[in-house]
Motif scaffolding. Sequence first.
Motif, PDB file in Angstrom:
ATOM      1  N   ASN A  55      36.223 -22.788  17.291  1.00 20.82           N
ATOM      2  CA  ASN A  55      36.405 -23.589  18.507  1.00 20.82           C
ATOM      3  C   ASN A  55      37.859 -23.570  18.958  1.00 20.82           C
ATOM      4  O   ASN A  55      38.382 -24.561  19.469  1.00 20.82           O
ATOM      5  CB  ASN A  55      35.913 -25.019  18.310  1.00 20.82           C
ATOM      6  N   SER A  56      38.530 -22.438  18.733  1.00 17.70           N
ATOM      7  CA  SER A  56      39.912 -22.280  19.169  1.00 17.70           C
ATOM      8  C   SER A  56      39.955 -22.009  20.671  1.00 17.70           C
ATOM      9  O   SER A  56      38.921 -21.867  21.336  1.00 17.70           O
ATOM     10  CB  SER A  56      40.582 -21.140  18.404  1.00 17.70           C
ATOM     11  N   TYR A  57      41.171 -21.888  21.212  1.00 17.37           N
ATOM     12  CA  TYR A  57      41.335 -21.726  22.652  1.00 17.37           C
ATOM     13  C   TYR A  57      40.681 -20.443  23.170  1.00 17.37           C
ATOM     14  O   TYR A  57      40.198 -20.396  24.307  1.00 17.37           O
ATOM     15  CB  TYR A  57      42.824 -21.724  23.010  1.00 17.37           C
ATOM     16  N   ASN A  64      53.236 -28.828  19.597  1.00 21.02           N
ATOM     17  CA  ASN A  64      52.717 -27.779  20.471  1.00 21.02           C
ATOM     18  C   ASN A  64      51.519 -27.098  19.823  1.00 21.02           C
ATOM     19  O   ASN A  64      51.333 -27.152  18.603  1.00 21.02           O
ATOM     20  CB  ASN A  64      53.799 -26.726  20.753  1.00 21.02           C
ATOM     21  N   GLU A  65      50.706 -26.447  20.672  1.00 23.99           N
ATOM     22  CA  GLU A  65      49.598 -25.660  20.162  1.00 23.99           C
ATOM     23  C   GLU A  65      50.118 -24.407  19.460  1.00 23.99           C
ATOM     24  O   GLU A  65      51.191 -23.904  19.769  1.00 23.99           O
ATOM     25  CB  GLU A  65      48.653 -25.236  21.297  1.00 23.99           C
ATOM     26  N   SER A  66      49.348 -23.940  18.506  1.00 23.04           N
ATOM     27  CA  SER A  66      49.719 -22.724  17.791  1.00 23.04           C
ATOM     28  C   SER A  66      49.677 -21.525  18.733  1.00 23.04           C
ATOM     29  O   SER A  66      48.770 -21.390  19.556  1.00 23.04           O
ATOM     30  CB  SER A  66      48.762 -22.493  16.614  1.00 23.04           C
ATOM     31  N   ARG A  67      50.676 -20.650  18.600  1.00 20.39           N
ATOM     32  CA  ARG A  67      50.724 -19.420  19.401  1.00 20.39           C
ATOM     33  C   ARG A  67      49.901 -18.303  18.787  1.00 20.39           C
ATOM     34  O   ARG A  67      49.877 -17.184  19.308  1.00 20.39           O
ATOM     35  CB  ARG A  67      52.171 -18.973  19.562  1.00 20.39           C
ATOM     36  N   ALA A  68      49.215 -18.563  17.678  1.00 21.61           N
ATOM     37  CA  ALA A  68      48.380 -17.538  17.055  1.00 21.61           C
ATOM     38  C   ALA A  68      47.207 -17.143  17.949  1.00 21.61           C
ATOM     39  O   ALA A  68      46.644 -16.056  17.805  1.00 21.61           O
ATOM     40  CB  ALA A  68      47.856 -18.028  15.709  1.00 21.61           C
ATOM     41  N   GLU A  69      46.835 -18.032  18.888  1.00 15.18           N
ATOM     42  CA  GLU A  69      45.724 -17.735  19.795  1.00 15.18           C
ATOM     43  C   GLU A  69      46.171 -16.986  21.043  1.00 15.18           C
ATOM     44  O   GLU A  69      45.344 -16.642  21.884  1.00 15.18           O
ATOM     45  CB  GLU A  69      45.038 -19.043  20.211  1.00 15.18           C
ATOM     46  N   SER A  70      47.461 -16.720  21.161  1.00 16.64           N
ATOM     47  CA  SER A  70      47.954 -16.094  22.392  1.00 16.64           C
ATOM     48  C   SER A  70      47.612 -14.621  22.478  1.00 16.64           C
ATOM     49  O   SER A  70      47.473 -14.074  23.568  1.00 16.64           O
ATOM     50  CB  SER A  70      49.475 -16.274  22.485  1.00 16.64           C
ATOM     51  N   ASP A  71      47.497 -13.956  21.336  1.00 12.27           N
ATOM     52  CA  ASP A  71      47.207 -12.523  21.320  1.00 12.27           C
ATOM     53  C   ASP A  71      45.708 -12.318  21.458  1.00 12.27           C
ATOM     54  O   ASP A  71      44.942 -12.522  20.520  1.00 12.27           O
ATOM     55  CB  ASP A  71      47.715 -11.915  20.015  1.00 12.27           C
ATOM     56  N   THR A 109      46.372 -20.427  29.891  1.00 12.92           N
ATOM     57  CA  THR A 109      47.461 -21.351  30.223  1.00 12.92           C
ATOM     58  C   THR A 109      47.845 -22.279  29.076  1.00 12.92           C
ATOM     59  O   THR A 109      48.809 -23.036  29.201  1.00 12.92           O
ATOM     60  CB  THR A 109      47.058 -22.211  31.432  1.00 12.92           C
ATOM     61  N   PHE A 110      47.127 -22.245  27.938  1.00 13.28           N
ATOM     62  CA  PHE A 110      47.415 -23.208  26.879  1.00 13.28           C
ATOM     63  C   PHE A 110      48.785 -22.973  26.245  1.00 13.28           C
ATOM     64  O   PHE A 110      49.350 -23.893  25.658  1.00 13.28           O
ATOM     65  CB  PHE A 110      46.323 -23.153  25.799  1.00 13.28           C
ATOM     66  N   ASP A 111      49.319 -21.741  26.342  1.00  9.29           N
ATOM     67  CA  ASP A 111      50.627 -21.446  25.742  1.00  9.29           C
ATOM     68  C   ASP A 111      51.717 -21.304  26.797  1.00  9.29           C
ATOM     69  O   ASP A 111      52.752 -20.680  26.543  1.00  9.29           O
ATOM     70  CB  ASP A 111      50.540 -20.166  24.906  1.00  9.29           C
TER      71      ASP A 111
END
Length: 676
Positions: A99-101, A603-610, A310-312
């Motif tokens: 259920n991540s971004y 802040n939200e984790s940037r691991a979901e950005s990729d 947009t979450f990051d």
Amino acid sequence: MNFLYPGFLFFLLAVVIPILIHLFNFRKFRKVYFSNVQFLKAAQEQNSSREELKNLLILLCRILAIVFVVLAFARPYISEGGAGYDPARGNLVHIYIDNSYSMAAVNKDGSLLDEARRRAKEIARQYSPNDRFQLITNDFEGRHQRLVSYEELLNLLDEIKISAAHRSLQQVINRQNSTDAGKRNRFNYIISDFQRGFVGSKAINSDRESHLSLVRLQANTQPNVGADSIWSLSPAHKPGEQEKFVVKLHNYSAESSTAIPVKLMINNQQKVLARLSIPAGKSLTDTISFSGLSAGWQKGVLSIKDFPLTFDDELKFTFKVNSGINILHISGDPSERHITSLFSGDSYFRLSTMPESNVVYSAFSGYQLIILSGLKSPSSGLALQLKGFIQNGGTVVIFPDLDAKTTEFSSFLQGVSLPPVLSMSKDTVSVTALDLKSNIFNDVFEEVPAKLDLPKVYRHLLYQRNTRSNRRDIMKLPGDQSFFSRYGLGAGQVYLSASSLTADDSNLPQHPVFVPLLYKIAFTSMQEQPLYYTIGKDNLLSSQQLTLNPNQSLRLRSGREEVIPEVRQSPGKTLLYIADQIRAAGFYKLMKTDSLLSIYAFNESRAESDMHFTGDKALAQLFGTKNLTIAGAGSSLSPAAQENNHTELWKLCLVLCAVFLAAEALLIRFFNKKTI
């Protein structure tokens, strides 16, 4: 061979019934008299042996018919290996839903999270009502630890929402296997889009006694630019002074991004507005400067504009602008004026001086930095108090008096956990090296000259060398001898010089390096908390040393949300354990009753950005286990088919039962049929 319902084997005792009927035949015979029975007797003897054979065959058919009908109800099966599956033990089904971004992405069937719910319901529907289920999400909620029925599972699935928490695939598998399955068969399902950041690149360790199924949801790779990180270049945050921060943006897409708008807000006031271009798949760092801050806590927001993810796009951070640094100078030489001259020119440094003969130990806690110079006779009591001050996060600088008694000064140093003096050298030497990578000199020189003018030393002490790993030489003398070194002690640090501040011993006080040396030591003596924390990753916050009454507690507040952390005291600081209580990004105020102690940014984790994903082949290589099934978006995942790694024999038993019943009927009808 095993049995699904072995209790039915008790009914095999029913074979006694046809045996008893065979042994005790209660039919009454009637006598018939004949005139000559010679030929009849021969016929009876011949028919009697055939009749006995017929009865034995009928008995055997009846026994076998009963045996196979009982076996059919006992459900025999032959296991074919695999995950050690035993249908008689029941099943424990673990279902993880990502259920991540990234699961908020939309495909033709709606959002990936909605599709994950549907796939989970399809999986659960194919199991028995007596089986138990466990639902796991990125939140690792406590209520998801318990085992639930099928109906309860459906309710939990409908409650799942997108979360800022990030977990790795290995963490999820460990969480699934941490539940005791008892005698039940374990089946693990992972429903995800399998982002690279989620899967990782290391081999995955899984329980070989359970069957693992990876259910892939088809997601599209989307372009994305994220606000990656931010850090400060300013040695200290001073009111009204210029602040320098470095921002890092990352372009995760395969195409370059141009003119990305970047905005920096401090306390809801815009400080910086710029546009940056980032090459494809690269990171870009840029230094931004601003000023005009007043003393107190500052709330900053670095933001960009980027779609569709947009979450990051926002990165929140906090820092404190201090009104000044409290410095204590304990001097054994009243004529020494270098420390006073250095710090009295800037109101930011609040310098207090105490003579060696009148040191007030109780005042140490009100200072961040204590400087000792020219002490004639340092006492063991002073060493004890300084050691406690350092362990609690304070900073101490020691400039010795080379004319003092060596044994007495060595005893003092050992009281502060520093090496003793071996001897004194009167050779004139120059400092050979500066540690330009230390936090003292890392930003002092814009360009290091080829021939750097370094301080000259006329007399210096030689300290005992040891293998302490917490020592770092800031300045060195020839022969790898230490001139100015830093030692870590508890939560603080102590700097030890090999020479005094007297001009007869060295020209360090008159050298240009002296000012940045002492200034940077003063700046670094301020304990600063991290600019920001990451949700789901950082659950231990640090604060300055806090004292609480037995009935007092600390609270983290953000709007209507309130968190009560667990307080853990540590030397020099207070640690706040928040576990997984914070799940939304924002600014959280640490309150003690109505007093504001500090502000933390999450802040939200940037691991979901990729938004790149791991393929099926790469997934199989990471696991390397035969008890693995990978199901794509278009494939049908049947848990019933997966768990049937055995051959059921109950149908064969029914067929054999029917065969022997038919054989009995044929024996009775046609075997040894008499003709008159």
